[in-house]
Motif scaffolding. Structure first.
Motif, short mmCIF file in Angstrom:
data_model
loop_
_atom_site.label_atom_id
_atom_site.label_comp_id
_atom_site.label_asym_id
_atom_site.label_seq_id
_atom_site.Cartn_x
_atom_site.Cartn_y
_atom_site.Cartn_z
N HIS A 84 20.23 38.81 13.92
CA HIS A 84 18.89 39.13 14.40
C HIS A 84 18.32 37.89 15.10
CE1 HIS A 84 15.21 41.65 14.32
NE2 HIS A 84 14.62 40.46 14.51
N LYS A 249 18.60 46.55 19.00
CA LYS A 249 17.63 47.49 18.47
C LYS A 249 16.46 46.76 17.84
CE LYS A 249 20.97 49.10 16.08
NZ LYS A 249 21.84 49.94 15.23
N GLN A 250 15.30 47.38 17.91
CA GLN A 250 14.13 46.87 17.21
C GLN A 250 14.24 47.20 15.73
OE1 GLN A 250 11.03 48.86 19.51
NE2 GLN A 250 10.46 46.90 20.42
N THR A 252 11.96 47.49 12.15
CA THR A 252 10.61 47.56 11.59
C THR A 252 10.29 46.32 10.78
OG1 THR A 252 10.75 49.97 11.47
CG2 THR A 252 9.07 48.90 10.11
N THR A 255 9.95 40.89 14.65
CA THR A 255 9.91 40.76 16.10
C THR A 255 11.32 40.52 16.62
OG1 THR A 255 9.57 38.38 16.03
CG2 THR A 255 7.60 39.77 15.98
N ARG A 257 14.98 41.25 18.38
CA ARG A 257 15.98 42.30 18.38
C ARG A 257 17.12 41.99 17.40
NH1 ARG A 257 12.59 44.32 21.05
NH2 ARG A 257 12.76 45.54 22.99
#
Length: 283
Positions: A84, A249-250, A252, A255, A257
């Motif tokens: 991430h 992908k984002q 939840t 911030t 990706r």
């Protein structure tokens, strides 16, 4: 969260992307047939080898039975890695973190596929050879080993495709010393240029120590420590549908990706050609 460089955005960087420390050479695409189609299953049925009768002219013959054996490659494994990258990590860095991480992650997946294929190739070989004591590290063994390996596949039609030998970097000393002392032309070439990547017409590929392992790789358990592999190019196939892929992908609550890189992989040393690949045991 990743670990940022402590130098942040103050210094001039050597490269626009930050560099990975070391990358191993990749080999399997040079010695195997590669299929990147969407197929999950590749079939290759084969018939038994007929043997013609040599006889005095008579005009008579006997009729033989024949059979077809099913053989197939099925994609059953994947190589995958994910990280991430937060928005503030990308913002504060002077290089493109996401692009650099994707590049390095893709290499990691490619190396995983390479290791998977090489170990399965060695594991499934039906040809076998045990080196003299000392293996490739003993210079006086090299010509004997190479001559014996070449004899394993010589005379077969597929040998025109070319032959290969995959060794680990720890095996190089025997080749280097033997090359520097075998005949004027070869000795001069080795002394001037270093390790020879072709010996007696065999293309030699070097991987890092620890590539051939005793381990479970995906759905396959291999026992290849102290083993190497030799054979004819293009008689084994590995499939990697659509090649190496990545997704962003984002997530939840975070911030930036999440980045995931993956590759599906299947391997098959076709049964009718398995004798053209030799599992080498180092003595």
């Amino acid at each position: 969260m990743g670990t940022m460089s402590t130098y942040g955005n103050r210094d001039k960087y050597f490269q626009s992307q930050y560099d990975i420390v070391l990358r191993n050479a990749l080999t399997c695409e040079k010695i195997c047939d590669v299929n990147n189609s969407d197929l999950k299953r590749i079939q290759n049925p084969y018939g038994g080898q007929p043997t013609a009768t040599i006889q005095a002219v008579a005009g008579t013959y006997s009729v033989s039975a024949w059979t077809v054996t099913d053989d197939a490659l099925t994609v059953t494994d994947e190589v995958i890695y994910s990280e991430h990258v937060f928005a503030h990590e990308e913002f504060f860095a002077v290089f493109d973190i996401a692009a650099s991480r994707i590049d390095n992650m893709m290499y990691a997946v490619a190396f995983g596929i390479d290791k998977f294929v090489l170990n399965n190739l060695c594991e499934d070989a039906t040809g076998a050879y045990t080196t003299p004591t000392g293996g490739f590290t003993t210079p006086s063994n090299i010509n004997e080993i190479m001559g014996n390996l070449i004899s394993k596949v010589a005379g077969y039609q597929d040998a025109y495709k070319g032959t290969f030998l995959v060794i680990e970097n720890t095996d190089i000393p025997g080749f280097a010393i033997a090359g520097a002392t075998n005949g004027f032309t070869m000795a001069d070439s080795v002394l001037n240029n270093g390790f020879m990547n072709n010996w007696m017409g065999v293309d030699i590929y070097v991987v890092r120590s620890g590539t051939f392992v005793d381990a479970t790789l995906g759905t396959t358990t291999v026992t290849n420590a102290s083993h190497r592999v030799f054979g004819v190019k293009g008689v084994a196939t590995y499939a990697s549908p659509r090649g190496i892929q990545y997704d962003e992908k984002q997530v939840t609550g975070k911030t930036g990706r999440e980045i995931v890189v993956f590759g599906l992989v299947g391997f098959k040393l076709w049964a009718q050609k398995a004798g053209l690949i030799v599992d080498i045991t180092l003595a």
